[in-house]
Design a protein around this motif. Structure first.
Motif, PDB file in Angstrom:
ATOM      1  N   LEU A   1       0.839  -1.227   0.000  1.00 57.89           N
ATOM      2  CA  LEU A   1       0.000   0.000   0.000  1.00 57.89           C
ATOM      3  C   LEU A   1       0.859   1.256   0.000  1.00 57.89           C
ATOM      4  CD1 LEU A   1      -2.687  -1.098   2.629  1.00 57.89           C
ATOM      5  CD2 LEU A   1      -3.167  -0.506   0.245  1.00 57.89           C
ATOM      6  N   GLU A   2       2.047   1.182  -0.578  1.00 63.45           N
ATOM      7  CA  GLU A   2       3.018   2.288  -0.443  1.00 63.45           C
ATOM      8  C   GLU A   2       2.454   3.640  -0.877  1.00 63.45           C
ATOM      9  OE1 GLU A   2       6.689   0.670  -1.769  1.00 63.45           O
ATOM     10  OE2 GLU A   2       7.792   2.461  -1.167  1.00 63.45           O
ATOM     11  N   LEU A   3       1.913   3.695  -2.085  1.00 62.73           N
ATOM     12  CA  LEU A   3       1.442   4.990  -2.602  1.00 62.73           C
ATOM     13  C   LEU A   3       0.206   5.451  -1.829  1.00 62.73           C
ATOM     14  CD1 LEU A   3       2.057   7.161  -4.627  1.00 62.73           C
ATOM     15  CD2 LEU A   3       0.440   6.089  -6.191  1.00 62.73           C
ATOM     16  N   PHE A   4      -0.658   4.502  -1.507  1.00 61.23           N
ATOM     17  CA  PHE A   4      -1.878   4.831  -0.738  1.00 61.23           C
ATOM     18  C   PHE A   4      -1.478   5.467   0.589  1.00 61.23           C
ATOM     19  CE2 PHE A   4      -6.042   4.464   1.027  1.00 61.23           C
ATOM     20  CZ  PHE A   4      -5.912   3.925   2.311  1.00 61.23           C
ATOM     21  N   LEU A   5      -0.488   4.890   1.272  1.00 60.22           N
ATOM     22  CA  LEU A   5      -0.066   5.424   2.580  1.00 60.22           C
ATOM     23  C   LEU A   5       0.581   6.799   2.411  1.00 60.22           C
ATOM     24  CD1 LEU A   5       1.324   2.132   4.201  1.00 60.22           C
ATOM     25  CD2 LEU A   5      -0.894   3.248   4.601  1.00 60.22           C
ATOM     26  N   MET A   6       1.299   6.975   1.309  1.00 60.10           N
ATOM     27  CA  MET A   6       1.895   8.300   1.019  1.00 60.10           C
ATOM     28  C   MET A   6       0.798   9.352   0.898  1.00 60.10           C
ATOM     29  SD  MET A   6       4.836   7.928  -1.889  1.00 60.10           S
ATOM     30  CE  MET A   6       4.148   9.264  -2.851  1.00 60.10           C
ATOM     31  N   LYS A   7      -0.278   8.986   0.222  1.00 59.09           N
ATOM     32  CA  LYS A   7      -1.393   9.945   0.009  1.00 59.09           C
ATOM     33  C   LYS A   7      -2.118  10.231   1.328  1.00 59.09           C
ATOM     34  CE  LYS A   7      -2.125  11.438  -3.680  1.00 59.09           C
ATOM     35  NZ  LYS A   7      -1.439  12.565  -4.341  1.00 59.09           N
ATOM     36  N   LEU A   8      -2.184   9.225   2.208  1.00 59.52           N
ATOM     37  CA  LEU A   8      -2.818   9.476   3.516  1.00 59.52           C
ATOM     38  C   LEU A   8      -1.971  10.472   4.306  1.00 59.52           C
ATOM     39  CD1 LEU A   8      -4.273   6.121   4.968  1.00 59.52           C
ATOM     40  CD2 LEU A   8      -5.352   7.862   3.525  1.00 59.52           C
ATOM     41  N   GLU A   9      -0.635  10.311   4.242  1.00 60.72           N
ATOM     42  CA  GLU A   9       0.251  11.269   4.952  1.00 60.72           C
ATOM     43  C   GLU A   9       0.096  12.660   4.352  1.00 60.72           C
ATOM     44  OE1 GLU A   9       3.907   8.974   4.543  1.00 60.72           O
ATOM     45  OE2 GLU A   9       3.930   8.624   6.731  1.00 60.72           O
ATOM     46  N   GLU A  10      -0.002  12.726   3.011  1.00 59.32           N
ATOM     47  CA  GLU A  10      -0.193  14.023   2.346  1.00 59.32           C
ATOM     48  C   GLU A  10      -1.513  14.660   2.801  1.00 59.32           C
ATOM     49  OE1 GLU A  10       0.240  13.598  -1.983  1.00 59.32           O
ATOM     50  OE2 GLU A  10      -0.880  15.497  -2.218  1.00 59.32           O
ATOM     51  N   ALA A  11      -2.477  13.821   3.136  1.00 56.87           N
ATOM     52  CA  ALA A  11      -3.788  14.327   3.593  1.00 56.87           C
ATOM     53  C   ALA A  11      -3.740  14.711   5.070  1.00 56.87           C
ATOM     54  CB  ALA A  11      -4.868  13.274   3.345  1.00 56.87           C
ATOM     55  N   GLY A  12      -2.564  14.560   5.694  1.00 59.18           N
ATOM     56  CA  GLY A  12      -2.408  15.050   7.074  1.00 59.18           C
ATOM     57  C   GLY A  12      -2.521  13.976   8.136  1.00 59.18           C
ATOM     58  N   LEU A  13      -2.561  12.705   7.737  1.00 56.00           N
ATOM     59  CA  LEU A  13      -2.683  11.637   8.727  1.00 56.00           C
ATOM     60  C   LEU A  13      -1.309  11.123   9.130  1.00 56.00           C
ATOM     61  CD1 LEU A  13      -5.566  10.331   6.720  1.00 56.00           C
ATOM     62  CD2 LEU A  13      -5.793  10.789   9.154  1.00 56.00           C
TER      63      LEU A  13
END
Ligand code: EPZ
Length: 429
Positions: A259-271
Motif C-alpha cells: 500500500l506504499e502509494l496509498f499510505l503516502m497519500k494518507l500522509e499528504e492528507a495530514g494523517l
C-alpha cells in the motif's frame, strides 16, 4: 437482503485484523485446477465471492471443502463448462478459462457481462490466448476455447489487465517445452501471490512482480499447501475508517509494502502513519488536507480504494480532485455521498470534491462493493443515524465488516430484510 444501521460521530480506536485477499484467493482457487493432486489454501476470507467460486469449481467436478478460513480442493475435473447463471453471479469466474485450457485444452465459459463500475471487457484475455494458439469461438453468449497445444511466443498486453495477465499465466504454465513471454503484465501483489502459488506447485516463472513475465511450460503440477496474502483493500478501508472518524486504528496482518502509494497519500492528507512489520497504524490529527489522487495500475493508487478516499476527502479542508483511470463508471456512489451532505461533482472521469465541515446521517444505497464501503465510512463520520442498504454488495468483499467495526467502537448493526420488503428497496434501474 439487509442493511446496516449506523449511529455516526464516534472516533474509532483499537486494533483490527484483516483477512486473506479476495482478489488473490479467487485466482488461487482457479489455479488449483492445474494440479494433478489436491491443494490446501489458507487465510481464505468467508465472503460471498469465495462461496460462488467454490460452486464454480464444484460444477467443473472438483471437490471443495471450506472450513475455518481454509479450502481443501481436489481437482477432479470432469466438466469444462461454466454456465451463465454462475458467471452472472461473479464475473471473476472467467479466471477458470486459463487453467481449463492450460491443463485440458478446452473450456466453455459464459461471457461475463459488465457490472455497475464498467463494461469489464475481456478482449485482452481472448486476444492473448489466441496468440498462444488457443482457438476462440463465440457461441450464443459462451466462449468456446480449444487448444491442441499452447504455443510459445510473446504476448504484449496493450493494458496491464489483472485478469488477462492471470489467465495467460495459467494457460502457459503447463505448455511443456514452450516459453511464453507476457510483456506489460500487471504487477499487483495478487499476481505475485498467484505466481508464488504456481511456483510452489512446480511452475517455472521468471520476473515475478515485474512487467515482463517469462513462463517455461512444465509437464505437470502438484497440489500444495499455501496461505494467501492479506487483503490490502480491506486494510486500506479500515485505515480510512480510523482517519475519517478522527481516530487511531492499528490494522494487523497487513503488509505496508502492498500500500506504499496509498499510505503516502494518507500522509499528504495530514494523517500520521506508522508502518510495522505486519501492520499499519493510522492516527488522525483532527483535520484532513485536500489532496489530488489519480488511480493507476499497481504500484499506482489502487482503484479499489478510490471510493473510500473520496469519502475521506468529502470532509477535507478545500477542494480535492480524484481521477479514475481504470474503470469508466466508478462514481455511482457519489450521488449517495451527497445525500449525506457531501459536495462532490463528477465531470467525466473526475470527482471534484468541495470539502464540507460535517456530514449528517441519511439513508443511502450501496451501488457496488467499494462504493458501499465508502458509504459506510461516510456514515461512520456523519452526525446522527444513517442506513446503508444493499449490503449484499459489501458482503462480496468484506467478512463481517460490521463486527470488525464494532470492535473499533463503531455503532453499527446489520438488519435483515424480508424478500418483499427488500424488493421495495431495490433501486429502479
Ligand atoms: C481485478 O479486476 C479486480 N478483481 C478488481 O477488483 C480491480 O479493480 C481490478 O483488477 C484492477 O485492479 C478481481 O481480481 C476479482 P482488469 P479485473 O482486467 O481483472 C479493462 C474489487 O472491487 N479491460 O485489470 O477485471 C477493464 O474494462 C474489484 O475487488 C479491457 O478493456 O481488472 C477495466 O476498465 C473491482 N479488456 C480495466 O481494463 C480486457 O480484456 C481494468 O481491468 C480486460 C480489462
Amino acid at each position: 437482503m439487509g442493511k446496516f444501521v449506523i449511529e455516526g460521530g464516534k472516533s474509532l480506536k483499537g486494533e483490527v485484523q484483516v483477512g486473506g485477499a479476495k482478489n488473490s484467493v479467487l485466482k488461487l482457487m482457479a489455479a488449483s485446477l492445474l494440479a494433478e493432486t489436491p491443494s490446501v489454501i489458507r487465510n481464505v476470507p468467508k465472503i460471498r465471492d469465495v462461496f460462488i467460486m467454490k460452486e464454480v469449481l464444484e460444477h467443473l467436478g472438483a471437490f471443495v471443502d471450506f472450513q475455518d478460513h481454509e479450502l481443501f480442493i481436489k481437482p477432479s475435473i470432469n466438466n469444462f463448462e461454466t454456465p451463465y447463471e454462475l458467471v452472472s453471479l461473479m464475473r471473476a469466474s472467467i479466471i477458470v478459462l486459463g487453467p481449463l485450457v492450460g491443463r485440458f485444452g478446452k473450456a466453455r465459459v459464459a461471457r461475463p457481462g459488465g457490472c455497475n463500475i464498467g463494461r469489464r471487457k475481456i478482449n485482452l484475455h481472448l486476444k492473448g490466448l489466441s496468440q498462444l494458439g488457443v482457438e476462440i469461438r463465440l457461441d450464443r453468449g459462451y466462449i468456446e476455447a480449444t487448444a491442441k497445444k499452447i504455443k510459445g511466443g510473446r504476448v504484449f498486453l496493450e493494458f496491464p489487465s489483472v485478469g488477462a495477465t492471470e489467465n495467460l499465466i495459467m494457460a502457459a504454465v503447463l505448455a511443456k517445452g514452450e516459453t511464453v513471454v507476457i510483456d506489460n503484465a500487471a504487477r499487483e501483489p495478487e499476481i505475485v501471490d498467484l505466481c508464488n502459488f504456481l511456483q510452489s506447485m512446480g511452475a517455472d516463472i521468471e520476473g515475478v512482480g515485474e512487467s515482463i513475465l517469462v513462463i517455461r511450460g512444465v509437464d505437470c503440477l502438484s497440489g500444495v499447501e499455501y496461505s494467501a496474502i492479506p487483503d490490502r483493500i480491506e486494510a486500506g478501508t479500515f485505515l480510512l475508517a480510523g482517519a475519517i472518524t478522527g481516530g487511531e486504528v492499528y490494522v494487523s496482518n497487513a503488509n505496508p509494502g502492498h500500500l506504499e502509494l496509498f499510505l503516502m497519500k494518507l500522509e499528504e492528507a495530514g494523517l500520521e502513519i506508522e508502518k510495522k512489520e505486519k501492520g499499519i497504524l493510522v492516527r488522525s490529527k483532527g483535520y484532513t488536507n485536500s489532496i489530488d489522487v489519480a488511480t493507476f495500475p499497481y504500484p499506482g493508487f489502487p482503484t479499489d480504494l478510490q471510493p473510500q478516499i473520496v469519502a475521506l476527502l468529502s470532509l477535507a479542508e478545500g477542494i480535492s480532485v480524484v481521477t479514475e483511470n481504470i474503470f469508466e463508471n466508478r462514481f455511482l456512489y457519489v450521488d449517495e455521498l451527497n445525500r449525506l451532505g457531501a459536495n462532490i461533482e463528477v465531470k467525466s472521469n473526475r470527482a471534484i470534491i468541495n470539502g464540507v465541515k460535517e456530514l449528517y446521517g441519511a439513508p443511502t444505497m450501496a451501488p457496488d462493493l467499494r462504493g458501499g464501503a465508502a458509504l459506510i465510512l461516510a456514515s461512520l463520520a456523519a452526525r446522527g443515524s444513517s442506513e446503508v442498504l444493499n449490503v449484499t454488495h459489501i458482503d462480496r468483499g468484506y467478512e463481517s465488516i460490521e463486527e470488525k467495526l464494532r470492535r473499533l467502537g463503531a455503532q453499527i448493526e446489520r438488519v435483515e430484510f424480508k424478500e418483499e420488503e427488500a424488493w421495495a428497496n431495490e433501486t429502479t434501474t
